[in-house]
Enzyme design. Structure first.
Site, PDB file in Angstrom:
ATOM      1  N   VAL A   1       0.825  -1.207   0.000  1.00  0.00           N
ATOM      2  CA  VAL A   1       0.000   0.000   0.000  1.00  0.00           C
ATOM      3  C   VAL A   1       0.861   1.260   0.000  1.00  0.00           C
ATOM      4  O   VAL A   1       0.685   2.154  -0.823  1.00  0.00           O
ATOM      5  CB  VAL A   1      -0.937   0.015   1.228  1.00  0.00           C
ATOM      6  CG1 VAL A   1      -1.706   1.329   1.307  1.00  0.00           C
ATOM      7  CG2 VAL A   1      -1.902  -1.158   1.172  1.00  0.00           C
TER       8      VAL A   1
ATOM      9  N   ASP B   1      10.323   3.183   6.456  1.00  0.00           N
ATOM     10  CA  ASP B   1      10.018   1.812   6.837  1.00  0.00           C
ATOM     11  C   ASP B   1      11.055   1.364   7.863  1.00  0.00           C
ATOM     12  O   ASP B   1      12.231   1.728   7.754  1.00  0.00           O
ATOM     13  CB  ASP B   1      10.042   0.890   5.613  1.00  0.00           C
ATOM     14  CG  ASP B   1       9.279  -0.408   5.848  1.00  0.00           C
ATOM     15  OD1 ASP B   1       8.173  -0.553   5.298  1.00  0.00           O
ATOM     16  OD2 ASP B   1       9.798  -1.279   6.589  1.00  0.00           O
TER      17      ASP B   1
ATOM     18  N   ARG C   1      14.566  -3.419   3.283  1.00  0.00           N
ATOM     19  CA  ARG C   1      13.565  -2.909   2.347  1.00  0.00           C
ATOM     20  C   ARG C   1      13.996  -1.536   1.816  1.00  0.00           C
ATOM     21  O   ARG C   1      13.916  -1.268   0.611  1.00  0.00           O
ATOM     22  CB  ARG C   1      12.214  -2.807   3.063  1.00  0.00           C
ATOM     23  CG  ARG C   1      11.097  -2.120   2.270  1.00  0.00           C
ATOM     24  CD  ARG C   1      10.589  -2.978   1.167  1.00  0.00           C
ATOM     25  NE  ARG C   1       9.313  -2.493   0.651  1.00  0.00           N
ATOM     26  CZ  ARG C   1       8.895  -2.708  -0.586  1.00  0.00           C
ATOM     27  NH1 ARG C   1       9.623  -3.413  -1.417  1.00  0.00           N
ATOM     28  NH2 ARG C   1       7.726  -2.250  -0.991  1.00  0.00           N
TER      29      ARG C   1
ATOM     30  N   THR D   1      -2.648  -4.133   9.530  1.00  0.00           N
ATOM     31  CA  THR D   1      -3.546  -4.329  10.677  1.00  0.00           C
ATOM     32  C   THR D   1      -4.054  -5.773  10.643  1.00  0.00           C
ATOM     33  O   THR D   1      -5.147  -6.047  10.134  1.00  0.00           O
ATOM     34  CB  THR D   1      -4.734  -3.340  10.651  1.00  0.00           C
ATOM     35  OG1 THR D   1      -5.246  -3.248   9.311  1.00  0.00           O
ATOM     36  CG2 THR D   1      -4.311  -1.965  11.114  1.00  0.00           C
TER      37      THR D   1
ATOM     38  N   THR E   1      -6.675  -0.474   7.407  1.00  0.00           N
ATOM     39  CA  THR E   1      -8.052  -0.879   7.665  1.00  0.00           C
ATOM     40  C   THR E   1      -8.253  -1.156   9.154  1.00  0.00           C
ATOM     41  O   THR E   1      -7.502  -1.911   9.762  1.00  0.00           O
ATOM     42  CB  THR E   1      -8.403  -2.146   6.867  1.00  0.00           C
ATOM     43  OG1 THR E   1      -8.160  -1.897   5.481  1.00  0.00           O
ATOM     44  CG2 THR E   1      -9.866  -2.521   7.068  1.00  0.00           C
TER      45      THR E   1
ATOM     46  N   CYS F   1      -6.673  -8.740   3.560  1.00  0.00           N
ATOM     47  CA  CYS F   1      -7.875  -7.893   3.554  1.00  0.00           C
ATOM     48  C   CYS F   1      -9.147  -8.701   3.767  1.00  0.00           C
ATOM     49  O   CYS F   1      -9.732  -8.671   4.841  1.00  0.00           O
ATOM     50  CB  CYS F   1      -7.952  -7.108   2.246  1.00  0.00           C
ATOM     51  SG  CYS F   1      -6.638  -5.896   2.047  1.00  0.00           S
TER      52      CYS F   1
ATOM     53  N   ARG G   1       0.957 -13.398   2.639  1.00  0.00           N
ATOM     54  CA  ARG G   1       0.325 -13.082   3.924  1.00  0.00           C
ATOM     55  C   ARG G   1      -1.047 -13.738   4.033  1.00  0.00           C
ATOM     56  O   ARG G   1      -1.898 -13.597   3.167  1.00  0.00           O
ATOM     57  CB  ARG G   1       0.170 -11.566   4.082  1.00  0.00           C
ATOM     58  CG  ARG G   1       1.468 -10.807   4.225  1.00  0.00           C
ATOM     59  CD  ARG G   1       1.221  -9.318   4.264  1.00  0.00           C
ATOM     60  NE  ARG G   1       0.576  -8.840   3.040  1.00  0.00           N
ATOM     61  CZ  ARG G   1       0.119  -7.590   2.893  1.00  0.00           C
ATOM     62  NH1 ARG G   1       0.217  -6.726   3.868  1.00  0.00           N
ATOM     63  NH2 ARG G   1      -0.437  -7.236   1.748  1.00  0.00           N
TER      64      ARG G   1
END
Length: 420
Positions: free
Chosen positions: A17, A35, A40, A86, A121, A261, A331
C-alpha cells in the site's frame, strides 16, 4: 499556515500500500518513504521492489521520493500518512500493534499544525479511540487544536496492474470539516479517478471495512454452493456460468479466501460489534465457511486418492502458495490450510510456486519450495491460478495416473478429476 502545496509528506510503511502511494505523490512533491525494515529501504534505494508492485522505471519516475529507516529523517514532514498492516491475532481479534507503534513513532515528532492520515483498515472508531490518545500522549499537544487527523482507506489490489492507486476512487475524511477538505484536496492531486469526502472519520473507516466484508460474504455463498453442488453431482462453474447470463447476477467464484484484507477485515467489524453488545451472525457465518475451505479441499483430494487406491503415504504436489494469482504476497494465504490438512492425513506434500520468495515462505510456513516439480505425484492440487502454470506439461505431470484437483477452476476439464 503552510499551504498544502508546500507541505512535505512522510509515508510510514512501504509495503503493498505505502510504496505505490508514496511513488504517486513523489512524482509531484517532496515525499519521504519510511520503513523500519532497513533491507527494504536499501532495496528501494537500488530500484528494486520485492512486492513487484512497481518496476525500476516506475520508481525512478517518483523523482521527489526518498527513503529512510531513521525516524529523525521524517521529523520535518507536516503530513504523515500511515500505511502499516492491521492483522488479526491467533484468536481472530484485531492486532493493532503495528498501528500503535507507528502512532507512537509519529507522536514523538509531531508538531503544531501537523496532520496524521491513517490508511490502514480498522474498525469504525479506531483512529480516534486508539491512535489519537497515543499521538497526544507522546507529543504533549492537543488533538483538533494543535494537530489533526484524517482517514483515507487504501484500496490497493496486490498484483493488479489495471487498478492502480491513481485509477481507484479514493474515500477521504478529516477530524474537522476544514481538515477533511484539505485531506481530500491532497489526494485529489494524484487520484485521477476522483475522491469522495466522507462526513467523518468513522464513516470512512466503516466504508472500508464493509467493502471486504461484503466480498467475503459473497465468496462464502458460492463456497457453500460448491459444497452443495458437489453432493448433487453437478459442476459449480457450469452452474455459475449459466446463472451469469442474467444481467444482475454477481460473478463470484468459489475458492480459498486469504490475504491481508478479505480474510481479516470482517473480524475487525465483528470485534467492534461484539464490544457494543451486538452478536453478528451473517458476517461470522461467512467467515466460518471460508475459514473451513482448506480442510474441505483436502478432504476432497483424499477421497479422490482413496478411490484411486493411492491414499496411503500419498505424494502430493500443491501448485501455488501465495494468497492470489500472479502476486508474491503470501500473507494469510489459506493454501497453507490445505497443506497442513493433507499432512494430517499422512501425505507427503511438496509445493511449487516460482512467484513466491523462497526464504519468506521458509520463514513464514517452514516450507522449502521446489525449484521444479517432478513426475512422481499421486495427486496435484491446483491452488493458485498463476499465469506461469499455463506452461506446465500436464501429460508429463500426470504420467503415473496422478489425480488433479482444481481449486481455482482454471484448468481444462480433460486435465482434472474434480474441481471446486
Amino acid at each position: 499556515m503552510v499551504s498544502i502545496n508546500k507541505k512535505k509528506i512522510a509515508v510510514i510503511g512501504l509495503g503493498y500500500v505505502g510504496l505505490p502511494l508514496a511513488a504517486e505523490f513523489g512524482k509531484k512533491r517532496t515525499v519521504i518513504g519510511f520503513d523500519i525494515n532497513q533491507k527494504r529501504i536499501d532495496e528501494l534505494k537500488n530500484g528494486f521492489d520485492r512486492t513487484l508492485e512497481l518496476n525500476q522505471d516506475e520508481l525512478l519516475e517518483a523523482k521527489f521520493l526518498s527513503y529512510s529507516h531513521d525516524a529523525s529523517d521524517i521529523s520535518a514532514a507536516q503530513i504523515f500518512i500511515i500505511t502499516v498492516p492491521t492483522p488479526i491475532d491467533s484468536h481472530k481479534k484485531p492486532d493493532l500493534t503495528p498501528l500503535e507503534k507507528a502512532s507512537e513513532l509519529i507522536g514523538k515528532i509531531l508538531k503544531k499544525g501537523d496532520i496524521v492520515i491513517y490508511e490502514s483498515t480498522v474498525y469504525p472508531g479506531a483512529t480516534e479511540e486508539v491512535c489519537v490518545p497515543i499521538l497526544e500522549k507522546h507529543s504533549g499537544i492537543k488533538f483538533n487544536t494543535d494537530f489533526f487527523c484524517g482517514y483515507s482507506p487504501e484500496r490497493i489490489n496486490p498484483g493488479d496492474k489495471e487498478h492502480r492507486v491513481a485509477s481507484i476512487k479514493k474515500v477521504t475524511s478529516g477530524s474537522t470539516l476544514e481538515i477533511g477538505k484539505e485531506v481530500d484536496a491532497l489526494y485529489a492531486e494524484i487520484i485521477t479517478a476522483g475522491t469522495y469526502l466522507a462526513s467523518s472519520i468513522k464513516v470512512a473507516e466503516a466504508a472500508k471495512v464493509i467493502e471486504n466484508s461484503q466480498r467475503d460474504l459473497n465468496i462464502a455463498f458460492v463456497n457453500e454452493l460448491a459444497q452443495i453442488f458437489h453432493k448433487i453431482g453437478i459442476d459449480t462453474n457450469e452452474v455459475l456460468e449459466a446463472a451469469g447470463t442474467k444481467w444482475n447476477f454477481l460473478p463470484f467464484k468459489p475458492g480459498l479466501v486469504g490475504g491481508h484484507c478479505i480474510g481479516v477485515d470482517p473480524y475487525y467489524l465483528t470485534y467492534k460489534a461484539e464490544s457494543l453488545g451486538y452478536n453478528p451472525q451473517v458476517i461470522l457465518a461467512g467467515r466460518r465457511i471460508n475459514d473451513g475451505m482448506g480442510a474441505y479441499v483436502a478432504s476432497r483430494v483424499m477421497k479422490l486418492l482413496n478411490i484411486a487406491g493411492t491414499a496411503h503415504n500419498a505424494k502430493i504436489l500443491v501448485l501455488g502458495i501465495t494468497f492470489k494469482e500472479d502476486c508474491p504476497d503470501i500473507r494469510n494465504s489459506k493454501v497453507i490450510d490445505v497443506i497442513n490438512e493433507l499432512k494430517e492425513f499422512g501425505s507427503h506434500v511438496e509445493v511449487y510456486d516460482p512467484n513466491a520468495d523462497k526464504q519468506e515462505v521458509k520463514n513464514e510456513y517452514n516450507i522449502e519450495l521446489l525449484n521444479e516439480p517432478n513426475e512422481d505425484y499421486d495427486a496435484i492440487v491446483y491452488a493458485v491460478k498463476h499465469k506461469i502454470f499455463d506452461l506446465l506439461n500436464w501429460s508429463t505431470l500426470k504420467s503415473k495416473g496422478t489425480v488433479v484437483f482444481d481449486v481455482k477452476g482454471g484448468l481444462d476439464n480433460t486435465i482434472v478429476e474434480e474441481r471446486l
